[in-house]
Design a protein around this motif. Structure first.
Motif, mmCIF file in Angstrom:
data_model
loop_
_atom_site.group_PDB
_atom_site.id
_atom_site.type_symbol
_atom_site.label_atom_id
_atom_site.label_comp_id
_atom_site.label_asym_id
_atom_site.label_seq_id
_atom_site.Cartn_x
_atom_site.Cartn_y
_atom_site.Cartn_z
ATOM 1 N N ASN A 98 0.830 -1.212 0.000
ATOM 2 C CA ASN A 98 0.000 0.000 0.000
ATOM 3 C C ASN A 98 0.860 1.255 0.000
ATOM 4 N N TRP A 99 1.974 1.251 0.755
ATOM 5 C CA TRP A 99 2.897 2.395 0.725
ATOM 6 C C TRP A 99 3.414 2.613 -0.694
ATOM 7 N N TYR A 100 3.807 1.538 -1.340
ATOM 8 C CA TYR A 100 4.314 1.650 -2.701
ATOM 9 C C TYR A 100 3.259 2.218 -3.642
ATOM 10 N N LYS A 101 2.064 1.683 -3.560
ATOM 11 C CA LYS A 101 1.014 2.131 -4.471
ATOM 12 C C LYS A 101 0.631 3.586 -4.208
ATOM 13 N N GLU A 102 0.667 3.979 -2.928
ATOM 14 C CA GLU A 102 0.397 5.389 -2.614
ATOM 15 C C GLU A 102 1.420 6.305 -3.273
ATOM 16 N N ALA A 103 2.642 5.835 -3.393
ATOM 17 C CA ALA A 103 3.705 6.629 -4.005
ATOM 18 C C ALA A 103 3.706 6.531 -5.527
ATOM 19 N N GLY A 104 2.823 5.711 -6.091
ATOM 20 C CA GLY A 104 2.748 5.583 -7.535
ATOM 21 C C GLY A 104 3.750 4.602 -8.119
ATOM 22 N N ARG B 121 21.121 3.379 -18.634
ATOM 23 C CA ARG B 121 21.189 2.167 -17.819
ATOM 24 C C ARG B 121 21.241 2.487 -16.324
ATOM 25 N N VAL B 122 20.695 3.645 -15.960
ATOM 26 C CA VAL B 122 20.572 4.058 -14.561
ATOM 27 C C VAL B 122 19.115 3.914 -14.140
ATOM 28 N N MET B 123 18.874 3.328 -12.953
ATOM 29 C CA MET B 123 17.505 3.019 -12.529
ATOM 30 C C MET B 123 17.198 3.594 -11.145
ATOM 31 N N PHE B 124 15.965 3.949 -10.953
ATOM 32 C CA PHE B 124 15.468 4.357 -9.636
ATOM 33 C C PHE B 124 15.381 3.144 -8.726
ATOM 34 N N ALA B 125 15.758 3.323 -7.457
ATOM 35 C CA ALA B 125 15.632 2.250 -6.462
ATOM 36 C C ALA B 125 15.510 2.875 -5.080
ATOM 37 N N THR B 126 14.776 2.226 -4.202
ATOM 38 C CA THR B 126 14.594 2.761 -2.850
ATOM 39 C C THR B 126 15.527 2.135 -1.826
ATOM 40 N N ASP B 127 15.938 0.881 -2.060
ATOM 41 C CA ASP B 127 16.710 0.114 -1.068
ATOM 42 C C ASP B 127 15.924 -0.030 0.239
ATOM 43 N N TYR B 128 14.590 -0.088 0.139
ATOM 44 C CA TYR B 128 13.778 -0.202 1.347
ATOM 45 C C TYR B 128 14.166 -1.444 2.149
ATOM 46 N N VAL B 129 14.280 -1.261 3.466
ATOM 47 C CA VAL B 129 14.535 -2.366 4.389
ATOM 48 C C VAL B 129 13.460 -2.425 5.472
ATOM 49 N N SER B 130 13.216 -1.276 6.122
ATOM 50 C CA SER B 130 12.277 -1.268 7.230
ATOM 51 C C SER B 130 11.882 0.171 7.547
ATOM 52 N N PHE B 131 10.649 0.355 7.990
ATOM 53 C CA PHE B 131 10.206 1.689 8.396
ATOM 54 C C PHE B 131 10.934 2.112 9.675
ATOM 55 N N SER B 132 11.103 3.414 9.840
ATOM 56 C CA SER B 132 11.773 3.994 11.024
ATOM 57 C C SER B 132 13.169 3.399 11.220
ATOM 58 N N TYR B 133 13.884 3.174 10.107
ATOM 59 C CA TYR B 133 15.196 2.546 10.157
ATOM 60 C C TYR B 133 16.059 3.139 9.054
ATOM 61 N N ASP B 134 17.310 3.435 9.381
ATOM 62 C CA ASP B 134 18.237 4.005 8.417
ATOM 63 C C ASP B 134 17.650 5.316 7.883
ATOM 64 N N LEU B 135 17.464 5.441 6.563
ATOM 65 C CA LEU B 135 16.938 6.685 6.006
ATOM 66 C C LEU B 135 15.418 6.714 5.927
ATOM 67 N N ASP C 132 8.669 8.925 1.944
ATOM 68 C CA ASP C 132 10.069 8.841 1.513
ATOM 69 C C ASP C 132 10.137 8.525 0.021
ATOM 70 N N PHE C 133 9.352 7.542 -0.410
ATOM 71 C CA PHE C 133 9.361 7.163 -1.820
ATOM 72 C C PHE C 133 8.991 8.362 -2.701
ATOM 73 N N LYS C 134 7.910 9.063 -2.310
ATOM 74 C CA LYS C 134 7.467 10.207 -3.116
ATOM 75 C C LYS C 134 8.526 11.304 -3.154
ATOM 76 N N SER C 135 9.203 11.525 -2.030
ATOM 77 C CA SER C 135 10.251 12.534 -1.981
ATOM 78 C C SER C 135 11.399 12.191 -2.923
ATOM 79 N N TRP C 136 11.790 10.918 -2.946
ATOM 80 C CA TRP C 136 12.926 10.509 -3.782
ATOM 81 C C TRP C 136 12.555 10.517 -5.263
#
Length: 301
Positions: free
Chosen positions: A39-45, A233-247, A255-259
């Motif tokens: 759902n977070w992903y879909k909210e960010a498009g 050959r450059v791609m968008f990526a989030t490197d998501y691991v966990s909420f409230s962790y790292d960045l 965060d996704f929408k900001s990036w």
């Protein structure tokens, strides 16, 4: 404009070795409910995500969650693109036969589209000939070989630099010219060296994961990527691991929408102020979706 995340991680905290992390004063990421994450992903498009664990058994006694990756793909086959992750060399510096057998099984039975290796975390060289049978298998089945092959932006003990240097990949590119390769994080900080490798290896890609808090640096690297003829050959990526962790905040959708906005708008604002060439609309669309969609065979809706 569609967006695709070309690199994120699925984890279960139970797969992390608490004593190892505690000895380095590192916190553990929290479990993420799969439905909430989608759902977070879909909210960010974001329409698709390449998902993987991260095997760090050799040094860290830790895996992220291989079973969770398979579960995610089974539940959301139209959203997640599954990868395997493994350590090709065991704790005794031997060829890891068990990992090889599991990789072969995963390719044949789990529909995985790629494999993640993290040489700096495992403290082995990516051009170690012990690893070569894994590359032969990846190239044979025409899946992606993905690397964390970048310096650690944190305590040096996490990922010693000698295992991350870009020249280690040169021999791999020569010996496996048809193997599709993704190098994460723009190969930080050896991005220009990576771009040179990419000019010689048309099957090599990179992503922007964990670079968005350095927008000036990213803007200049993409200027260089265009100069070397590899910006497609450059791609968008989030490197998501966990909420409230790292960045990541407690609401990763923001965060996704900001990036995404960094790529769509902020980089060109920097380029304009600095007198650097602007990213074209086509280049932005390639970074956010088209390049990854072509690599993984995703059709634009």
């Amino acid at each position: 404009m569609m967006v695709m995340d070309s690199h994120m991680h699925l984890i279960r905290m139970k797969n992390f070795d608490k004593p190892t992390y505690a000895s380095l004063n590192l916190g553990l990421p929290k479990d993420t409910d799969l439905d909430t994450l989608v759902n977070w992903y879909k909210e960010a498009g974001i329409s698709h995500a390449v998902c993987m664990g991260q095997d760090m058994t050799r040094i860290w006694n830790t895996t992220f969650g291989e079973a969770y990756v398979r579960e995610a793909y089974q539940r959301y086959p139209d959203f997640f693109i599954p990868f395997a992750s493994l350590e090709p060399i065991d704790k005794f510096n031997r060829f890891n036969q068990a990992a090889y057998d599991e990789l072969e099984r995963s390719i044949l039975e789990d529909s995985i589209k790629g494999v993640l290796l993290t040489p700096p975390y495992g403290q082995y060289m990516s051009n170690d000939k012990t690893v070569y049978p894994f590359y032969q298998l990846v190239q044979k089945h025409d899946i992606v070989m993905q690397y964390h092959h970048s310096a650690q932006m944190g305590p040096a003990i996490l990922a010693p630099t000698q295992y991350a240097k870009m020249e280690n990949l040169n021999e791999v590119c020569v010996d496996f010219p048809k193997m599709k390769i993704v190098v994460e994080h723009l190969g930080y900080p050896w991005s220009e060296h990576l771009f040179v490798l990419m000019t010689n290896c048309p099957q090599m890609y990179t992503d922007l994961a964990m670079t968005y808090n350095r927008p000036m640096w990213v803007a200049w690297q993409l200027v260089l990527a265009r100069e070397y003829g590899v910006i497609d050959r450059v791609m968008f990526a989030t490197d998501y691991v966990s909420f409230s962790y790292d960045l990541f905040s407690d609401n990763p959708a923001n965060d996704f929408k900001s990036w995404i906005n960094v790529v769509r708008f902020d980089l060109n604002e920097i380029n304009q102020k600095c007198g650097w060439p602007l990213l074209t609309d086509n280049e932005i669309e390639d970074i956010l979706f088209r390049t990854a969609s072509k690599l993984y065979g995703i059709k634009e809706k």
